[in-house]
Structures are given as structure tokens and as C-alpha cells.
Design a protein around this motif. Structure first.
Motif, PDB file in Angstrom:
ATOM      1  N   GLY A 175       0.812  -1.203   0.000  1.00  0.00           N
ATOM      2  CA  GLY A 175       0.000   0.000   0.000  1.00  0.00           C
ATOM      3  C   GLY A 175       0.851   1.260   0.000  1.00  0.00           C
ATOM      4  N   VAL A 176       0.186   2.397   0.227  1.00  0.00           N
ATOM      5  CA  VAL A 176       0.836   3.707   0.196  1.00  0.00           C
ATOM      6  C   VAL A 176       0.931   4.265   1.616  1.00  0.00           C
ATOM      7  CG1 VAL A 176       0.698   6.086  -0.651  1.00  0.00           C
ATOM      8  CG2 VAL A 176       0.002   4.194  -2.138  1.00  0.00           C
ATOM      9  N   THR A 177       2.150   4.544   2.038  1.00  0.00           N
ATOM     10  CA  THR A 177       2.386   5.220   3.311  1.00  0.00           C
ATOM     11  C   THR A 177       2.788   6.655   3.015  1.00  0.00           C
ATOM     12  OG1 THR A 177       3.080   3.210   4.466  1.00  0.00           O
ATOM     13  CG2 THR A 177       3.814   5.305   5.381  1.00  0.00           C
ATOM     14  N   ALA A 178       2.059   7.613   3.567  1.00  0.00           N
ATOM     15  CA  ALA A 178       2.349   9.028   3.345  1.00  0.00           C
ATOM     16  C   ALA A 178       3.134   9.585   4.517  1.00  0.00           C
ATOM     17  CB  ALA A 178       1.060   9.820   3.160  1.00  0.00           C
ATOM     18  N   LEU A 179       4.248  10.247   4.216  1.00  0.00           N
ATOM     19  CA  LEU A 179       4.983  11.030   5.201  1.00  0.00           C
ATOM     20  C   LEU A 179       4.444  12.447   5.099  1.00  0.00           C
ATOM     21  CD1 LEU A 179       8.646   9.779   4.552  1.00  0.00           C
ATOM     22  CD2 LEU A 179       6.897   8.777   6.041  1.00  0.00           C
ATOM     23  N   PHE A 180       3.779  12.905   6.146  1.00  0.00           N
ATOM     24  CA  PHE A 180       3.028  14.152   6.074  1.00  0.00           C
ATOM     25  C   PHE A 180       3.494  15.114   7.152  1.00  0.00           C
ATOM     26  CE2 PHE A 180      -0.669  16.739   7.322  1.00  0.00           C
ATOM     27  CZ  PHE A 180      -0.981  17.323   6.109  1.00  0.00           C
ATOM     28  N   GLY A 181       3.634  16.369   6.772  1.00  0.00           N
ATOM     29  CA  GLY A 181       4.015  17.382   7.741  1.00  0.00           C
ATOM     30  C   GLY A 181       4.475  18.632   7.030  1.00  0.00           C
ATOM     31  N   PRO A 182       4.725  19.705   7.791  1.00  0.00           N
ATOM     32  CA  PRO A 182       5.112  20.975   7.175  1.00  0.00           C
ATOM     33  C   PRO A 182       6.508  20.910   6.574  1.00  0.00           C
ATOM     34  CG  PRO A 182       5.308  21.094   9.562  1.00  0.00           C
ATOM     35  CD  PRO A 182       4.661  19.782   9.257  1.00  0.00           C
ATOM     36  N   SER A 183       6.831  21.890   5.749  1.00  0.00           N
ATOM     37  CA  SER A 183       8.170  21.969   5.157  1.00  0.00           C
ATOM     38  C   SER A 183       9.214  22.029   6.268  1.00  0.00           C
ATOM     39  CB  SER A 183       8.279  23.214   4.273  1.00  0.00           C
ATOM     40  OG  SER A 183       7.378  23.136   3.190  1.00  0.00           O
ATOM     41  N   GLY A 184      10.303  21.277   6.073  1.00  0.00           N
ATOM     42  CA  GLY A 184      11.379  21.274   7.045  1.00  0.00           C
ATOM     43  C   GLY A 184      11.221  20.301   8.184  1.00  0.00           C
ATOM     44  N   CYS A 185      10.178  19.454   8.146  1.00  0.00           N
ATOM     45  CA  CYS A 185       9.955  18.528   9.264  1.00  0.00           C
ATOM     46  C   CYS A 185      10.756  17.236   9.130  1.00  0.00           C
ATOM     47  CB  CYS A 185       8.470  18.194   9.398  1.00  0.00           C
ATOM     48  SG  CYS A 185       7.818  17.159   8.059  1.00  0.00           S
ATOM     49  N   GLY A 186      11.425  17.021   7.990  1.00  0.00           N
ATOM     50  CA  GLY A 186      12.274  15.840   7.842  1.00  0.00           C
ATOM     51  C   GLY A 186      11.764  14.789   6.880  1.00  0.00           C
ATOM     52  N   LYS A 187      10.700  15.094   6.136  1.00  0.00           N
ATOM     53  CA  LYS A 187      10.117  14.083   5.231  1.00  0.00           C
ATOM     54  C   LYS A 187      11.127  13.659   4.160  1.00  0.00           C
ATOM     55  CE  LYS A 187       6.732  16.723   3.824  1.00  0.00           C
ATOM     56  NZ  LYS A 187       7.096  17.986   4.512  1.00  0.00           N
ATOM     57  N   THR A 188      11.690  14.628   3.460  1.00  0.00           N
ATOM     58  CA  THR A 188      12.634  14.307   2.386  1.00  0.00           C
ATOM     59  C   THR A 188      13.925  13.727   2.949  1.00  0.00           C
ATOM     60  OG1 THR A 188      11.723  15.960   0.879  1.00  0.00           O
ATOM     61  CG2 THR A 188      13.994  15.287   0.493  1.00  0.00           C
ATOM     62  N   SER A 189      14.365  14.204   4.106  1.00  0.00           N
ATOM     63  CA  SER A 189      15.570  13.642   4.737  1.00  0.00           C
ATOM     64  C   SER A 189      15.380  12.158   5.023  1.00  0.00           C
ATOM     65  CB  SER A 189      15.890  14.387   6.032  1.00  0.00           C
ATOM     66  OG  SER A 189      16.225  15.737   5.774  1.00  0.00           O
ATOM     67  N   LEU A 190      14.200  11.789   5.532  1.00  0.00           N
ATOM     68  CA  LEU A 190      13.924  10.383   5.796  1.00  0.00           C
ATOM     69  C   LEU A 190      13.904   9.585   4.508  1.00  0.00           C
ATOM     70  CD1 LEU A 190      13.112   7.970   7.485  1.00  0.00           C
ATOM     71  CD2 LEU A 190      10.762   8.849   7.560  1.00  0.00           C
ATOM     72  N   ILE A 194       3.303  -2.912  -5.083  1.00  0.00           N
ATOM     73  CA  ILE A 194       4.603  -2.347  -4.708  1.00  0.00           C
ATOM     74  C   ILE A 194       4.381  -1.357  -3.574  1.00  0.00           C
ATOM     75  CG2 ILE A 194       6.608  -0.995  -5.467  1.00  0.00           C
ATOM     76  CD1 ILE A 194       6.006  -1.897  -8.318  1.00  0.00           C
ATOM     77  N   PRO A 195       5.035  -1.535  -2.440  1.00  0.00           N
ATOM     78  CA  PRO A 195       4.868  -0.542  -1.372  1.00  0.00           C
ATOM     79  C   PRO A 195       5.415   0.813  -1.804  1.00  0.00           C
ATOM     80  CG  PRO A 195       6.636  -2.072  -0.838  1.00  0.00           C
ATOM     81  CD  PRO A 195       5.974  -2.615  -2.059  1.00  0.00           C
ATOM     82  N   VAL A 196       4.690   1.872  -1.439  1.00  0.00           N
ATOM     83  CA  VAL A 196       5.055   3.237  -1.828  1.00  0.00           C
ATOM     84  C   VAL A 196       5.202   4.083  -0.566  1.00  0.00           C
ATOM     85  CG1 VAL A 196       4.353   5.309  -3.098  1.00  0.00           C
ATOM     86  CG2 VAL A 196       3.815   3.031  -4.021  1.00  0.00           C
ATOM     87  N   ALA A 201      -5.285  12.341   1.282  1.00  0.00           N
ATOM     88  CA  ALA A 201      -6.630  11.778   1.407  1.00  0.00           C
ATOM     89  C   ALA A 201      -6.950  10.835   0.263  1.00  0.00           C
ATOM     90  CB  ALA A 201      -7.660  12.904   1.471  1.00  0.00           C
ATOM     91  N   ARG A 202      -6.489  11.139  -0.932  1.00  0.00           N
ATOM     92  CA  ARG A 202      -6.823  10.317  -2.093  1.00  0.00           C
ATOM     93  C   ARG A 202      -5.962   9.070  -2.212  1.00  0.00           C
ATOM     94  NH1 ARG A 202      -8.567  13.847  -7.342  1.00  0.00           N
ATOM     95  NH2 ARG A 202      -8.668  11.728  -8.161  1.00  0.00           N
ATOM     96  N   LEU A 203      -4.728   9.120  -1.694  1.00  0.00           N
ATOM     97  CA  LEU A 203      -3.779   8.066  -2.031  1.00  0.00           C
ATOM     98  C   LEU A 203      -3.360   7.183  -0.866  1.00  0.00           C
ATOM     99  CD1 LEU A 203      -1.397  10.225  -4.262  1.00  0.00           C
ATOM    100  CD2 LEU A 203      -3.158   8.633  -5.059  1.00  0.00           C
ATOM    101  N   ALA A 204      -3.274   7.738   0.334  1.00  0.00           N
ATOM    102  CA  ALA A 204      -2.595   7.024   1.423  1.00  0.00           C
ATOM    103  C   ALA A 204      -3.479   5.970   2.073  1.00  0.00           C
ATOM    104  CB  ALA A 204      -2.119   8.018   2.476  1.00  0.00           C
ATOM    105  N   ASP A 205      -2.826   4.906   2.518  1.00  0.00           N
ATOM    106  CA  ASP A 205      -3.454   3.904   3.388  1.00  0.00           C
ATOM    107  C   ASP A 205      -2.992   4.115   4.830  1.00  0.00           C
ATOM    108  OD1 ASP A 205      -4.645   2.246   1.187  1.00  0.00           O
ATOM    109  OD2 ASP A 205      -2.531   1.999   0.685  1.00  0.00           O
TER     110      ASP A 205
END
Length: 356
Positions: A26-41, A183-185, A196-200
Motif C-alpha cells: 500500500g501507500v504510506t504518506a509522510l506528512f508534515g510541514p516543510s522542514g519537518c524531515g520528510k525528504t531527509s527520511l 509495490i509498497p510506496v 486523502a486520495r492516495l494514502a493507506d
């Protein structure tokens, strides 16, 4: 099947410290404001950033541990960036074949024709990247990533560079990926509509840490998380189309807790869909109300009451059977209705958007 990811990283002004166990599908969304570490992770998971402390296991296969580090080029993953990094001197077809050539024929699990059909790019194959729209370039970039037969797909805000019209054209293709590929995303976004549309599964991040991890519906309905959704606060319900009213272009969808009339989006009876209900589109009554335009009126129980982003407002979490719901109203209205936990009320839901 699961993905275990543990990373610690610090540099000037920022520290990443996460220890996650995520679904291996399924789809796991990393969600949060800019600079919270999403892209770093995401970069840590890809091996693009090597951390002093790092462990990554993908569905039983160790990609990184304290004693082992698999280089990025050896990790069976696809990575889609904000900007489609296509080779400008190659046609779309040759860009795709470049991705496919990274995988030995015996290890290929995804074929060119199936990806081309899935992403609707057959008519683009002989064109050059500079002649494509932003959405078309991103579809080609995703197709190229898929042709590496990845066991994990990483997507870093792939719609960030698109305007609203192109974004709305593009989202259905991502939904097809969700529905048709095993494929896990891991999907990075700060846009509630995409999530809302994509994440599980939803991972809420803040200041380099994961504040919460859980199923999308329940996590979006939590009142103790700083999701910063403002006017976009709401829930997403899994539902099934149960009835069509062709005369009025409406569909009735059933979910765990009741049913709702929504706009007919062309789905057949029995089709699984997602319904997103924004808190601002929910009103509260102490008894059923007739003679109004709102089509949906359901019994519910007040679960929690919290302060909202403005001092005049209150955010309610309610229960419709097994399903959560959020409602936004003024503090004065909440006081006049004497709302409290476990109180029985009637919720009136308007302008429900069928989004899946």
C-alpha cells in the motif's frame, strides 16, 4: 510484510530521529510541514544520505544495518523526485528503456507495455521530454522508475511543481498505481488532498520525529496531533457504492456507520470508493431536522472536544458507528447545544466529495 526504518541524523539546525515499522504494502504518506524531515527520511531510505545510525529492512530483506550498507544503486527501489529528471536527449521510449535496462531480463517483474497502459503514455513514446507538460513528464518519470521492477517506490512530492489543473489530471494515474500494483510506496507530501486520495497509512512528522503512525482514517481524525490542516481538517471514509440515482446524478455509498448521498462520479454499484468529509461541511443538531437542503442526516455520538486553530472555533470528533467524523463549529454553538463527550446528536453533512 513490513518495512522497518530506524535513522538518526543531525546537522546544523536539524535532527532526524525516527524508528518506524510500516506496512510492506500500500501507500504510506509522510506528512508534515516543510522542514519537518520528510525528504531527509526518504533520502536515508534510498541510501542517498548515510547516517551514523541507520537500519532498513524491506519485507524481510536487509538493506542497511549497523554492520551493513547496501549502496543506492544496488537497492531495488524507484525514486521519483519533485521535478522529473528525464534525459533531455532521449525520447520517452528511450528514457523508459534506460530504466528497464538496469534490471536483468530474468528479474523483470513489470513489462513496458503494461506500464505504458497503466500511466496512459502510449501517445508520448516518440516525443522528446521538452515537448511534454509537467504532468506528462512526471508520468514518464514514474513509468521509468517502475520499469526497474522496484521492491519499494519512493515519491518525493511528485505533484509539487504542477498547477491545480495538471494535478487533478495526474492524481487518477497515481490512484491506478495504488489499485493495480503490489509495490509498497512511501509518498512525501504536505498536501492534505493528495494524502486523502492516495494514502493507506499516515506518518505525521514534526521537527525530525514521527509523532504518529497509523491507518489514514483514524490518524486524520485524531485531535491531539498538530496536523495544521486548518480549513482542510476532516476524515476519509472507505465506502462502497450501494445505489445510483441517475435522475439526480447522485450515488448512495455505505460505510461502517451508515450511508451518504454523494455526487455520482461514474462508479458502478459495488465499487469501493473513498469519501472525504471536511469538518467545515458538518453541522450538529440535537434532533433530526426536516425541510432543509442538506441530504444527509445521521445519528452520532460526541467523542472528543478540542480547541481549534481560531479561539472562536471548536473541533469535535464524533462516532458514526465504527467510523470517526470531525465537525467544526463555533464555541458559542457548542455551548448553546451543551455538547459533551458521549452526548447523542444528529450530524448533517453537506457537499460531500467522492474522491476515490
Amino acid at each position: 510484510m513490513s518495512i522497518q526504518a530506524r535513522f538518526k541524523l543531525s546537522y546544523s539546525g536539524f535532527e532526524l530521529d525516527v524508528d518506524l515499522e510500516l506496512p510492506g504494502k500500500g501507500v504510506t504518506a509522510l506528512f508534515g510541514p516543510s522542514g519537518c524531515g520528510k525528504t531527509s527520511l526518504l533520502r536515508c531510505m534510498a541510501g542517498l544520505t548515510r547516517t551514523p545510525v541507520g537500519q532498513l529492512t524491506v519485507n524481510g530483506e536487509v538493506w542497511q544495518s549497523d554492520a551493513f550498507f547496501m549502496p543506492t544503486h544496488q537497492r531495488p527501489l524507484g525514486y521519483v523526485f519533485q521535478e522529473a529528471a528525464l534525459f533531455a536527449h532521449l525520447s520517452v521510449r528511450r528514457n523508459l528503456l534506460y530504466g528497464q535496462a538496469r534490471v536483468a531480463p530474468a528479474e523483470r517483474r513489470i513489462e513496458l507495455d503494461s506500464v505504458v497502459d497503466l500511466l496512459g503514455i502510449a501517445h508520448l513514446l516518440e516525443r522528446m521530454p521538452q515537448g511534454l507538460s509537467g504532468g506528462e513528464r512526471q508520468r514518464v518519470a514514474i513509468a521509468r522508475a517502475l520499469l526497474t521492477s522496484p521492491r519499494l517506490l519512493l515519491m518525493d512530492e511528485p505533484l509539487a511543481a504542477l498547477d491545480v489543473a495538471r494535478k487533478n489530471e495526474f492524481l487518477p494515474y497515481l490512484e491506478r498505481l495504488h489499485d493495480e500494483l503490489d509495490i509498497p510506496v512511501i509518498y512525501v507530501s504536505h498536501a492534505p488532498d493528495e494524502v486523502a486520495r492516495l494514502a493507506d497509512t499516515l506518518v505525521v512528522m514534526q521537527q525530525g520525529r514521527a509523532l504518529a503512525v497509523g491507518p489514514l482514517t483514524e490518524t486524520m481524525a485524531r485531535l491531539d496531533l498538530p496536523l495544521h490542516l486548518g480549513e482542510d481538517a476532516g476524515v476519509v471514509l472507505q465506502a462502497v457504492v450501494a445505489e445510483l440515482d441517475t435522475a439526480w446524478h447522485l450515488a448512495r455509498v455505505e460505510f461502517a456507520g451508515g450511508s451518504l448521498w454523494v455526487r455520482d462520479a461514474g462508479h458502478a454499484i459495488g465499487k469501493s470508493v473513498r469519501v472525504r468529509i471536511l469538518a467545515r461541511d458538518v453541522s450538529i443538531a440535537l434532533a433530526p431536522v426536516s425541510g432543509i437542503s442538506i441530504q444527509n442526516c445521521l445519528p452520532a455520538t460526541v467523542d472528543q472536544i478540542a480547541t481549534d486553530y481560531h479561539p472562536a472555533l471548536t473541533l469535535l470528533r464524533l462516532r458514526l458507528g465504527a467510523s470517526p467524523l470531525l465537525a467544526r463549529l463555533t464555541r458559542r454553538s457548542a455551548a448553546s447545544l451543551e455538547l459533551a463527550s458521549n452526548k447523542l446528536v444528529w450530524v448533517q453533512i453537506k457537499a460531500v466529495a467522492l474522491i476515490g
